[in-house]
Design an enzyme around this catalytic site. Structure first.
Site, PDB file in Angstrom:
ATOM      1  N   ASP A 145     -10.631   4.869   1.680  1.00  9.21           N
ATOM      2  CA  ASP A 145     -10.803   3.647   0.893  1.00  9.21           C
ATOM      3  C   ASP A 145      -9.560   3.406   0.039  1.00  9.21           C
ATOM      4  OD1 ASP A 145     -13.352   3.290   1.847  1.00  9.21           O
ATOM      5  OD2 ASP A 145     -14.347   4.142   0.091  1.00  9.21           O
ATOM      6  N   ARG A 146      -9.287   2.139  -0.240  1.00 15.48           N
ATOM      7  CA  ARG A 146      -8.122   1.787  -1.072  1.00 15.48           C
ATOM      8  C   ARG A 146      -8.187   2.468  -2.428  1.00 15.48           C
ATOM      9  NH1 ARG A 146      -6.530  -2.095  -4.871  1.00 15.48           N
ATOM     10  NH2 ARG A 146      -8.693  -2.795  -5.068  1.00 15.48           N
TER      11      ARG A 146
END
Length: 314
Positions: A145-146
């Site tokens: 995930d970012r």
């Protein structure tokens, strides 16, 4: 067995580490020209496709620009570069942990997406690495995930990418994460959390379906605690979207800095890099499917809420 038609190589070079967009024209359709199909399909806005065609920015398989009146060619391909969105640079280093002729392992900072998608294009780990390392063939073997920091595996040779991706698909990679959340002595740990997680396209938060067959499993262990905070070791045995964040929230221990669990908060300005999600992909361990070498990589990052809570919480 019917063989899939071969996709020609891209006739356009990468731009800022980002591949050109490839569009396959449907085998059937009533469009008179390539232009007519692209205008209908891409919904790019008034005059944008026409301007790109006039500028020679849309090309065929041989690199020749598509003319505005080029007849529709069913089953053919065209390529072009989209104008990237305005992106605020992520002001943190992307550290290379290991590099050889087959793989690159990096220690990703918070706020940097893994691959180009949506509003994050050039400010992604893949695009930055392709440019910084001069490796245009680099590809991601998996994603983070970012908002999650830590170890990411990339492959150097496209023909070997599938072998490394299969490691993750077949759960032959040992992954350990570290998280900081509240400490609650009433939550018995260690424990294994199993549940059925669903994630709908276009909906930010994943959710658990009570009573459904479990499709996710995570091991949660308390490493240490102080001052009302706990440092946790999380070992996922499956890879559902947001799995660790969902499971920690289900225990009543949402990870610090999480803008989605337990409550989706308002949008954060793109230049606000304060209070990153306190989740780190700490360990990545696997046997290399190409060389047979046993790899174990450990992130050198620390979680700010544990090492200096007041600084993290500014």
């Amino acid at each position: 067995m019917r063989r899939k038609p071969r996709i020609p190589p891209a006739p356009l070079p990468q731009r800022d580490g980002v591949d050109p967009v490839r569009v396959k024209l449907p085998p059937e359709g009533a469009w008179a020209t390539v232009r007519d199909h692209l205008v209908e399909r891409l919904a790019a806005g008034d005059g944008i496709i026409d301007a790109m065609l006039r500028g020679g920015e849309i090309v065929g398989a041989d690199g020749t620009p598509i003319t505005p009146d080029a007849p529709y060619a069913p089953g053919s391909f065209v390529w072009f570069h989209r104008d990237p969105p305005d992106e605020v640079p992520v002001p943190f280093a992307l550290d290379v942990v290991h590099r050889d002729e087959h793989i690159v392992v990096v220690d990703k900072p918070h706020f940097l997406a893994t691959m180009p998608r949506g509003s994050h294009v050039t400010q992604t780990a893949l695009a930055r690495l392709r440019t910084e390392l001069d490796l245009p063939t680099l590809g991601a073997a998996h994603r983070l995930d970012r908002l999650t920091a830590g170890l990411l595996l990339f492959t150097v040779r496209p023909e070997e990418r599938g072998a490394y991706q299969t490691l993750f698909r077949d759960r032959r990679v040992h992954k350990e994460y570290e998280a900081v959340a509240a400490y609650d002595p009433e939550v018995p740990l260690p424990r294994t959390v199993r549940s059925h997680i669903e994630k709908e396209r276009g909906v930010i938060a994943a959710y658990e379906v009570e009573g459904a067959e479990p499709n996710s499993e995570s091991r949660v262990e308390l490493v240490e605690h102080r001052g009302g905070l706990g440092r946790y070791r999380l070992t996922p045995h499956t890879g559902r979207t947001h799995q660790l964040r969902v499971h920690m929230n289900a225990l009543g221990l949402p990870i610090l800095g999480d803008p989605v669990y337990p409550v989706v908060t308002g949008p954060v300005p793109p230049d606000d890099f304060r209070r990153p999600l306190q989740l780190l992909a700490r360990v990545l361990e696997f046997t290399d499917p190409v060389t047979g070498v046993a790899h174990r990589f450990v992130s050198g990052r620390t979680l700010g809420a544990w090492s200096a809570y007041d600084d993290w919480n500014q």
